[in-house]
Design a protein around this motif. Structure first.
Motif, PDB file in Angstrom:
ATOM      1  N   ILE A 286       0.741  -1.107   0.095  1.00 30.25           N
ATOM      2  CA  ILE A 286       0.048  -0.041  -0.057  1.00 30.25           C
ATOM      3  C   ILE A 286       0.970   1.226  -0.002  1.00 30.25           C
ATOM      4  CG2 ILE A 286      -1.690   1.290   1.470  1.00 30.25           C
ATOM      5  CD1 ILE A 286      -2.771  -1.660   2.378  1.00 30.25           C
ATOM      6  N   GLU A 287       1.806   1.279   0.756  1.00 33.25           N
ATOM      7  CA  GLU A 287       2.927   2.395   1.005  1.00 33.25           C
ATOM      8  C   GLU A 287       3.434   2.762  -0.538  1.00 33.25           C
ATOM      9  OE1 GLU A 287       5.623   1.490   3.791  1.00 33.25           O
ATOM     10  OE2 GLU A 287       4.347   1.438   5.688  1.00 33.25           O
ATOM     11  N   GLU A 288       3.928   1.465  -1.085  1.00 33.68           N
ATOM     12  CA  GLU A 288       4.406   1.702  -2.384  1.00 33.68           C
ATOM     13  C   GLU A 288       3.432   2.243  -3.244  1.00 33.68           C
ATOM     14  OE1 GLU A 288       7.094  -1.267  -5.212  1.00 33.68           O
ATOM     15  OE2 GLU A 288       5.151  -1.998  -4.386  1.00 33.68           O
ATOM     16  N   ARG A 289       2.216   1.622  -3.588  1.00 29.03           N
ATOM     17  CA  ARG A 289       1.056   2.178  -4.511  1.00 29.03           C
ATOM     18  C   ARG A 289       0.857   3.677  -4.317  1.00 29.03           C
ATOM     19  NH1 ARG A 289      -0.986  -1.943  -8.238  1.00 29.03           N
ATOM     20  NH2 ARG A 289       0.721  -3.539  -8.204  1.00 29.03           N
ATOM     21  N   ALA A 290       0.919   3.893  -2.885  1.00 28.55           N
ATOM     22  CA  ALA A 290       0.430   5.306  -2.554  1.00 28.55           C
ATOM     23  C   ALA A 290       1.522   6.431  -2.755  1.00 28.55           C
ATOM     24  CB  ALA A 290      -0.016   5.598  -1.098  1.00 28.55           C
ATOM     25  N   GLY A 291       2.680   5.843  -3.185  1.00 32.16           N
ATOM     26  CA  GLY A 291       4.171   6.820  -3.107  1.00 32.16           C
ATOM     27  C   GLY A 291       4.068   7.470  -1.963  1.00 32.16           C
ATOM     28  N   GLY A 292       3.870   6.991  -0.602  1.00 31.98           N
ATOM     29  CA  GLY A 292       4.262   7.519   0.349  1.00 31.98           C
ATOM     30  C   GLY A 292       3.333   8.555   0.852  1.00 31.98           C
ATOM     31  N   ASP A 293       2.063   8.768   0.473  1.00 32.81           N
ATOM     32  CA  ASP A 293       0.976   9.768   0.638  1.00 32.81           C
ATOM     33  C   ASP A 293      -0.182   8.946   1.476  1.00 32.81           C
ATOM     34  OD1 ASP A 293      -0.825  11.792   0.728  1.00 32.81           O
ATOM     35  OD2 ASP A 293      -0.921  11.886  -1.627  1.00 32.81           O
ATOM     36  N   PRO A 294      -0.267   9.335   2.659  1.00 26.02           N
ATOM     37  CA  PRO A 294      -1.342   8.617   3.615  1.00 26.02           C
ATOM     38  C   PRO A 294      -2.610   8.994   3.176  1.00 26.02           C
ATOM     39  CG  PRO A 294      -0.026  10.320   4.558  1.00 26.02           C
ATOM     40  CD  PRO A 294       0.526  10.176   3.365  1.00 26.02           C
ATOM     41  N   ALA A 295      -2.898  10.235   2.377  1.00 25.36           N
ATOM     42  CA  ALA A 295      -4.290  10.753   1.969  1.00 25.36           C
ATOM     43  C   ALA A 295      -4.782   9.578   0.929  1.00 25.36           C
ATOM     44  CB  ALA A 295      -3.980  11.982   1.333  1.00 25.36           C
ATOM     45  N   ILE A 296      -4.131   8.850   0.250  1.00 29.30           N
ATOM     46  CA  ILE A 296      -4.789   7.904  -0.742  1.00 29.30           C
ATOM     47  C   ILE A 296      -4.535   6.698  -0.453  1.00 29.30           C
ATOM     48  CG2 ILE A 296      -4.641   9.616  -2.632  1.00 29.30           C
ATOM     49  CD1 ILE A 296      -2.187   8.285  -3.607  1.00 29.30           C
ATOM     50  N   SER A 297      -4.164   6.267   0.857  1.00 26.80           N
ATOM     51  CA  SER A 297      -3.690   4.976   1.306  1.00 26.80           C
ATOM     52  C   SER A 297      -5.050   4.046   1.632  1.00 26.80           C
ATOM     53  CB  SER A 297      -2.838   4.936   2.559  1.00 26.80           C
ATOM     54  OG  SER A 297      -3.573   5.436   3.527  1.00 26.80           O
ATOM     55  N   GLU A 298      -5.964   4.862   2.104  1.00 29.90           N
ATOM     56  CA  GLU A 298      -7.226   3.861   2.414  1.00 29.90           C
ATOM     57  C   GLU A 298      -7.859   3.453   1.195  1.00 29.90           C
ATOM     58  OE1 GLU A 298      -9.581   1.775   4.408  1.00 29.90           O
ATOM     59  OE2 GLU A 298      -8.070   2.988   5.255  1.00 29.90           O
ATOM     60  N   SER A 299      -7.971   4.041   0.111  1.00 26.69           N
ATOM     61  CA  SER A 299      -8.708   3.468  -1.150  1.00 26.69           C
ATOM     62  C   SER A 299      -7.891   2.467  -1.830  1.00 26.69           C
ATOM     63  CB  SER A 299      -8.786   4.724  -2.081  1.00 26.69           C
ATOM     64  OG  SER A 299      -7.507   5.256  -2.376  1.00 26.69           O
ATOM     65  N   ILE A 300      -6.518   2.751  -1.462  1.00 28.12           N
ATOM     66  CA  ILE A 300      -5.749   1.501  -2.049  1.00 28.12           C
ATOM     67  C   ILE A 300      -5.932   0.253  -1.227  1.00 28.12           C
ATOM     68  CG2 ILE A 300      -3.140   0.868  -2.714  1.00 28.12           C
ATOM     69  CD1 ILE A 300      -2.750   3.897  -3.185  1.00 28.12           C
ATOM     70  N   ARG A 301      -5.944   0.383   0.037  1.00 29.28           N
ATOM     71  CA  ARG A 301      -5.930  -0.642   1.067  1.00 29.28           C
ATOM     72  C   ARG A 301      -7.195  -1.401   0.830  1.00 29.28           C
ATOM     73  NH1 ARG A 301      -5.557   2.367   5.253  1.00 29.28           N
ATOM     74  NH2 ARG A 301      -3.218   1.612   5.339  1.00 29.28           N
ATOM     75  N   SER A 302      -8.342  -0.831   0.549  1.00 28.14           N
ATOM     76  CA  SER A 302      -9.453  -1.289   0.184  1.00 28.14           C
ATOM     77  C   SER A 302      -9.684  -2.378  -1.098  1.00 28.14           C
ATOM     78  CB  SER A 302     -10.790  -0.417   0.088  1.00 28.14           C
ATOM     79  OG  SER A 302     -11.017   0.175   1.402  1.00 28.14           O
ATOM     80  N   ARG A 303      -8.941  -1.755  -2.342  1.00 23.68           N
ATOM     81  CA  ARG A 303      -8.774  -2.487  -3.433  1.00 23.68           C
ATOM     82  C   ARG A 303      -7.983  -3.654  -3.255  1.00 23.68           C
ATOM     83  NH1 ARG A 303      -7.519   1.567  -5.977  1.00 23.68           N
ATOM     84  NH2 ARG A 303      -5.536   1.289  -6.483  1.00 23.68           N
ATOM     85  N   ILE A 304      -6.843  -3.352  -2.564  1.00 23.89           N
ATOM     86  CA  ILE A 304      -5.950  -4.643  -2.387  1.00 23.89           C
ATOM     87  C   ILE A 304      -6.432  -5.686  -1.662  1.00 23.89           C
ATOM     88  CG2 ILE A 304      -3.854  -5.246  -1.484  1.00 23.89           C
ATOM     89  CD1 ILE A 304      -2.487  -2.878  -2.693  1.00 23.89           C
ATOM     90  N   ALA A 305      -7.133  -5.093  -0.573  1.00 23.58           N
ATOM     91  CA  ALA A 305      -7.711  -6.410   0.337  1.00 23.58           C
ATOM     92  C   ALA A 305      -8.753  -7.102  -0.628  1.00 23.58           C
ATOM     93  CB  ALA A 305      -8.513  -5.547   1.555  1.00 23.58           C
ATOM     94  N   THR A 306      -9.432  -6.498  -1.201  1.00 23.59           N
ATOM     95  CA  THR A 306     -10.391  -7.335  -2.169  1.00 23.59           C
ATOM     96  C   THR A 306      -9.761  -8.266  -3.013  1.00 23.59           C
ATOM     97  OG1 THR A 306     -11.843  -5.266  -2.342  1.00 23.59           O
ATOM     98  CG2 THR A 306     -12.333  -6.974  -4.049  1.00 23.59           C
ATOM     99  N   LEU A 307      -8.571  -8.017  -3.528  1.00 23.45           N
ATOM    100  CA  LEU A 307      -7.935  -9.060  -4.408  1.00 23.45           C
ATOM    101  C   LEU A 307      -7.167  -9.882  -3.541  1.00 23.45           C
ATOM    102  CD1 LEU A 307      -6.478  -6.331  -6.884  1.00 23.45           C
ATOM    103  CD2 LEU A 307      -8.152  -8.165  -7.422  1.00 23.45           C
ATOM    104  N   ILE A 308      -6.563  -9.527  -2.305  1.00 20.07           N
ATOM    105  CA  ILE A 308      -5.571 -10.327  -1.704  1.00 20.07           C
ATOM    106  C   ILE A 308      -6.380 -11.143  -0.509  1.00 20.07           C
ATOM    107  CG2 ILE A 308      -3.395 -10.736  -0.145  1.00 20.07           C
ATOM    108  CD1 ILE A 308      -2.427  -8.298  -1.868  1.00 20.07           C
ATOM    109  N   GLY A 309      -7.061 -10.309   0.271  1.00 23.13           N
ATOM    110  CA  GLY A 309      -7.729 -10.767   1.377  1.00 23.13           C
ATOM    111  C   GLY A 309      -6.815 -11.444   2.434  1.00 23.13           C
ATOM    112  N   ASP A 310      -7.140 -12.371   2.964  1.00 17.97           N
ATOM    113  CA  ASP A 310      -6.455 -13.308   4.001  1.00 17.97           C
ATOM    114  C   ASP A 310      -5.380 -14.338   3.269  1.00 17.97           C
ATOM    115  OD1 ASP A 310      -6.882 -11.498   5.988  1.00 17.97           O
ATOM    116  OD2 ASP A 310      -8.457 -12.841   6.670  1.00 17.97           O
TER     117      ASP A 310
END
Length: 381
Positions: A104-128
């Protein structure tokens, strides 16, 4: 205090009398100086076949109560990091949850403001799906292929589930700080967090002799901008804390205790903010023995041994100030990392530029020990 009633511990403290570091141990709630010409450093102790047995029979000078040392009230003595000449190394992305956060950090380029949307998208693909995968296994390689097909492969997933662990230099020998010291954040960082970890004490032969607690202070925005900035993100003044002591392996404590350790984290801010977290070593994707073997061996020697951070499950996503931007430190945060068999390591967060500068290095240690009559040529052979 109850933690230190069982087991054999070794630590280091600064002695005003000696104008340098001393080796210490605990017996019956009291602190003893056990520095000896044959064992002037922690490095030398860990080179013994049975460091715990040496500690058990060591006779030293009583310095006072452990309770006073742990609260920085013992006159003339203050705790240091328990290691000295050892290299300080660290393993990254060894837990599934923290691995996903690195992506998520990598995809967000170190920007915490956009990390949550990336987190949701990756969680859908990866999950547990990664949680119980053994790194480097055939199953892990199948997951890798599937993730590449989905277009979300990352260098962090490579070291998280691939055959090779990420091992990097966390700090220079003699630069780690101890219990009750300030820990430092590089002033350019605005998104950062503590990383509570177990740190292995390994001698020059690659033998694990004990373990301690550590805080692998993490600058999420710096590393998120580029993995090539890892050195800037990880190795700064006072950015590595280890302690309070190394618990040595003996009949009461062994590698299985490390494998099953539970590490608690508490962050208390001056603004009233409280963050709690936990890291469970049972969920690590690589065994401690494997991490040590990937660090030291015929491919890389450490003649003074090493301290090896093994990674953390903890990756805070709770919002502190701004919704969607997660957690970051504020100056004055009190960070407490604890585990029932290893004790409690507490530090206060400052800027690296405001922490005490690192001025006592290996050359200073050698001169100090020589002046105290603790160095002999045959001991260094």
């Amino acid at each position: 205090m109850q933690t230190y009633t069982t087991g054999l511990f070794v630590g280091r403290a600064w002695s005003l009398t000696e104008k340098g570091p001393i080796l210490i141990t605990i017996k019956d709630g009291m602190v003893f100086d056990i520095t000896h010409p044959s064992i002037p450093t922690t490095r030398d102790l860990l080179e013994l076949d049975d460091p715990a047995a040496w500690i058990a029979q060591a006779n030293g000078k009583c310095l006072g109560k452990l309770s006073e040392l742990l609260t920085n009230k013992l006159e003339g003595v203050r705790l240091l990091a328990p290691c000295d000449l050892q290299a300080v190394k660290a393993c990254g992305v060894t837990f599934a949850r923290s691995m996903v956060e690195r992506v998520i950090e990598e995809r967000a380029g170190g920007d915490p403001a956009i990390s949550e949307s990336i987190r949701s998208r990756i969680a859908t693909l990866i999950g547990d799906s990664l949680r119980n995968i053994k790194a480097g296994s055939e199953e892990a390689m199948r997951v890798k292929a599937a993730l590449i097909e989905e277009g979300i492969w990352s260098q962090y997933l490579e070291v998280g589930i691939g055959p090779d662990a990420e091992v990097f230099t966390k700090a220079q020998a003699m630069s780690a700080v101890g219990h009750l010291s300030n820990v430092g954040l590089h002033p350019i960082s605005t998104w950062n967090n503590p990383e509570p970890e177990v740190v292995l004490a390994v001698n020059s032969q690659g033998q694990i002799k004990g373990a301690a607690l550590g805080n692998d202070v993490n600058l999420r925005d710096i590393e998120g901008r580029s993995a090539l900035l890892l050195g800037k993100a990880k190795d700064n003044n006072a950015s590595c804390a280890i302690g309070p002591f190394i618990r040595l392996f003996d009949s009461t404590f062994n590698l299985d205790d490390v494998r099953n350790a539970e590490i608690d984290l508490l962050v208390e801010g001056g603004d009233g903010f409280v963050l709690k977290g936990q890291s469970s070593m049972s969920q690590i994707s690589r065994d401690p023995v494997d991490l040590v073997a990937q660090t030291i061996g015929k491919h890389h020697q450490y003649p003074d041994g090493l301290m090896l951070f093994m990674g953390t499950l903890f990756a805070p996503i709770e919002d502190r100030d701004v919704v969607g931007q997660g957690f970051t430190h504020k100056m004055g945060d009190v960070v407490t990392i604890s585990s029932p068999k290893l004790g409690s390591l507490q530090n206060i967060v400052r800027l690296s530029t405001e922490c005490d500068p690192w001025i006592f290095g290996v050359s200073h240690l050698m001169r100090n020990l020589a002046a105290r009559g603790l160095l002999k040529n045959e001991e260094l052979a």
